[in-house]
Design a protein around this motif. Structure first.
Motif, PDB file in Angstrom:
ATOM      1  N   ASN A  66      -2.672  -4.602   1.729  1.00 52.56           N
ATOM      2  CA  ASN A  66      -1.396  -4.453   1.005  1.00 52.56           C
ATOM      3  C   ASN A  66      -0.503  -3.360   1.602  1.00 52.56           C
ATOM      4  O   ASN A  66       0.514  -2.989   1.023  1.00 52.56           O
ATOM      5  N   GLY A  67      -0.873  -2.853   2.760  1.00 47.74           N
ATOM      6  CA  GLY A  67       0.016  -1.925   3.475  1.00 47.74           C
ATOM      7  C   GLY A  67      -0.057  -0.485   3.008  1.00 47.74           C
ATOM      8  O   GLY A  67       0.647   0.388   3.535  1.00 47.74           O
ATOM      9  N   VAL A  68      -0.920  -0.202   1.999  1.00 48.80           N
ATOM     10  CA  VAL A  68      -0.978   1.168   1.456  1.00 48.80           C
ATOM     11  C   VAL A  68      -1.526   2.150   2.515  1.00 48.80           C
ATOM     12  O   VAL A  68      -0.991   3.256   2.677  1.00 48.80           O
ATOM     13  N   LEU A  69      -2.539   1.732   3.272  1.00 56.00           N
ATOM     14  CA  LEU A  69      -3.094   2.662   4.260  1.00 56.00           C
ATOM     15  C   LEU A  69      -2.054   2.985   5.342  1.00 56.00           C
ATOM     16  O   LEU A  69      -1.896   4.142   5.748  1.00 56.00           O
ATOM     17  N   ASP A  70      -1.311   1.960   5.768  1.00 52.22           N
ATOM     18  CA  ASP A  70      -0.267   2.214   6.778  1.00 52.22           C
ATOM     19  C   ASP A  70       0.782   3.171   6.226  1.00 52.22           C
ATOM     20  O   ASP A  70       1.264   4.057   6.938  1.00 52.22           O
ATOM     21  N   ALA A  71       1.126   2.992   4.944  1.00 53.96           N
ATOM     22  CA  ALA A  71       2.159   3.851   4.338  1.00 53.96           C
ATOM     23  C   ALA A  71       1.664   5.296   4.262  1.00 53.96           C
ATOM     24  O   ALA A  71       2.416   6.242   4.521  1.00 53.96           O
ATOM     25  N   ILE A  72       0.380   5.472   3.958  1.00 50.08           N
ATOM     26  CA  ILE A  72      -0.172   6.840   3.900  1.00 50.08           C
ATOM     27  C   ILE A  72      -0.159   7.443   5.311  1.00 50.08           C
ATOM     28  O   ILE A  72       0.259   8.591   5.512  1.00 50.08           O
ATOM     29  N   GLY A  90       4.978  -2.209  -2.925  1.00 57.26           N
ATOM     30  CA  GLY A  90       4.934  -3.267  -3.940  1.00 57.26           C
ATOM     31  C   GLY A  90       3.547  -3.415  -4.547  1.00 57.26           C
ATOM     32  O   GLY A  90       3.337  -4.241  -5.438  1.00 57.26           O
ATOM     33  N   ALA A  91       2.573  -2.624  -4.085  1.00 59.18           N
ATOM     34  CA  ALA A  91       1.219  -2.703  -4.671  1.00 59.18           C
ATOM     35  C   ALA A  91       1.213  -2.006  -6.028  1.00 59.18           C
ATOM     36  O   ALA A  91       2.006  -1.091  -6.278  1.00 59.18           O
ATOM     37  N   ASP A  92       0.314  -2.427  -6.889  1.00 60.68           N
ATOM     38  CA  ASP A  92       0.226  -1.860  -8.228  1.00 60.68           C
ATOM     39  C   ASP A  92      -0.263  -0.400  -8.157  1.00 60.68           C
ATOM     40  O   ASP A  92      -1.244  -0.106  -7.464  1.00 60.68           O
TER      41      ASP A  92
END
Ligand SMILES: C[S@@+](CC[C@H](N)C(=O)[O-])C[C@H]1O[C@@H](n2cnc3c(N)ncnc32)[C@H](O)[C@@H]1O
Length: 401
Positions: A66-72, A90-92
């Motif tokens: 969901n792209g969270v690791l890339d965003a971090i 957009g992840a919960d």
């Protein structure tokens, strides 16, 4: 001393050895930390930790997908909150918090405040091409096979559970409907992931095979018969994947006379059309067929033999032996040489991975000697890496009559 203080003392001893520059002590330190962890747990906690380990992998897969690791990681170590990450990807927000609360204690990202995270070295590793490739391979392929291991065992032997040797009856064929290579090649996303994983596996700064094995002394200086021109085959990297090892060798020895050739299946070689490895000749070749490049100075196999049972290795090795010039050709194998006792968790895990994915095996020195001897080859040297956890380099020659 209580068992726990004893375990702690062993950790301290290994840590001191490592700090004093003994690179080999790193593997020992990891073993001792593992023992300390078990000593600090109740048996039920140890069992739970093992049972729950796949959930850590599940959370890494979620935050990668969901792209969270890339965003971090994009914040380059600066803190970011779950709310900001939710807005950006957009992840919960609650899903992010729940995954991160498991990943923080196991070392993936640092929790620097309530619902606030920052990337650490492990996070960057998972977010890298090779890290993603590994998660996709082990998450989609290895776990699919592992999940079917009990039905597989029941299907092959009733109450007699056999070690899988036959390429047609492996756990992978049972779970995926085809062998692991056919499966990977039939799913482009998995093939890409696997090749990225292979390219990444060597630790940053770890010694390359041609330094573990003294290539600069041994490869040029051989007895008579070796052709000494730019078209003579120097090193053939068989099953060499994307060509990372052979390209690195060529870059290290630009003026060593002869050609460097990368061989792999057509599906691997075709993928390199737009970015071929530098100063290396790519060539589609199935190593179960006769080797067409005769009399090379060296035939190199890195992490190939461990993919195959003895019966299949004998077929591959026989074709190489037939192509070798007994006067000067070497077979160079980079694979683990397991100690006869005290195998590390990493080495033993690789062995089981090989068993379930491809009916392969990690071998002890005795096993290597027997295997090579059975096809008319003999070991002339084994070079160990500094860390016993990793691959050794074996040189073999055609056995003299
Ligand atoms: C575990 S990977 C090792 C890749 C590379 N040597 C490395 O260490 O990074 C095994 C390689 O063998 C190749 N391979 C599998 N079956 C093959 C065959 N029959 N002939 C040639 N290559 C094959 C795969 O495509 C893959 O690139």
């Amino acid at each position: 001393m209580s068992p726990i203080t004893e375990a702690l003392a062993r950790v301290e001893k290994a840590a001191r050895a490592m700090e004093s520059g003994d690179q080999g002590a790193r593997t020992q330190l990891q073993k001792e930390i593992y023992r300390l962890q078990v000593a600090a747990e109740e048996p039920i906690e140890t069992c739970e930790r093992l049972r729950f380990a796949p959930l850590q992998l599940t959370c890494v897969r979620v935050i990668l997908e969901n792209g969270v690791l890339d965003a971090i990681c994009a914040k380059k170590g600066a803190p970011v909150t779950a709310a900001e990450l939710a807005k950006e990807t957009g992840a919960d927000e609650l899903l992010i918090q729940r995954c991160m609360q498991l990943l923080n204690p196991v070392g993936v990202c640092d929790e620097v405040g309530e619902g606030t995270y920052s990337a650490n070295a492990v996070a960057f590793e998972y977010a890298s091409q090779g890290g993603r490739g590994g998660i996709k391979h082990n998450g989609n392929v290895t776990l699919s096979i592992a999940n079917q291991i009990v039905p597989y065992m029941r299907s092959v032997g009733g109450t007699l559970y056999q070690f899988p040797q036959d390429g047609k009856k492996t756990p992978a064929v049972y779970a995926l409907g085809k062998n692991v290579w056919e499966y990977i090649m039939s799913v482009p996303e998995q093939k890409e992931a696997f090749d990225m994983l292979m390219t990444r596996r060597r630790l940053d700064g770890a010694t390359q095979w041609y330094n573990i094995f003294p290539a600069s002394e041994k490869l040029p200086g051989v007895e008579g018969g070796l052709r000494d021109d730019d078209h003579a085959p120097l090193v053939i990297d068989m099953g060499g994947g994307s060509g990372h090892d052979i390209a690195s060798f060529r870059a290290a020895f630009p003026s060593m006379t002869g050609k460097c050739i990368l061989q792999d299946l057509p599906a691997t070689i075709d993928r390199l059309a737009n970015s071929p490895p530098k100063n290396v000749e790519p060539m589609a070749h199935d190593f179960f067929t006769p080797q067409t490049v005769k009399g090379a100075r060296a035939y190199f196999l890195r992490n190939v033999m461990h993919n195959w049972s003895d019966v299949n290795c004998q077929k591959i090795l026989s074709h190489i032996r037939d192509a070798m010039d007994p006067r000067y050709s070497s077979l160079i194998i980079e694979d683990m040489v397991l100690a006869s006792a005290g195998t590390s968790v990493r080495q033993a895990s690789m062995d089981i991975l090989m068993m379930i994915e491809c009916a392969g095996i990690e071998r002890t020195e005795r096993h290597w000697r027997e295997l090579l001897d059975s096809v008319g080859l003999e070991i002339v040297g084994i070079w160990q890496p500094l860390s016993a956890n990793y691959e050794s380099v074996i040189e073999a020659r055609v056995k003299r009559a």
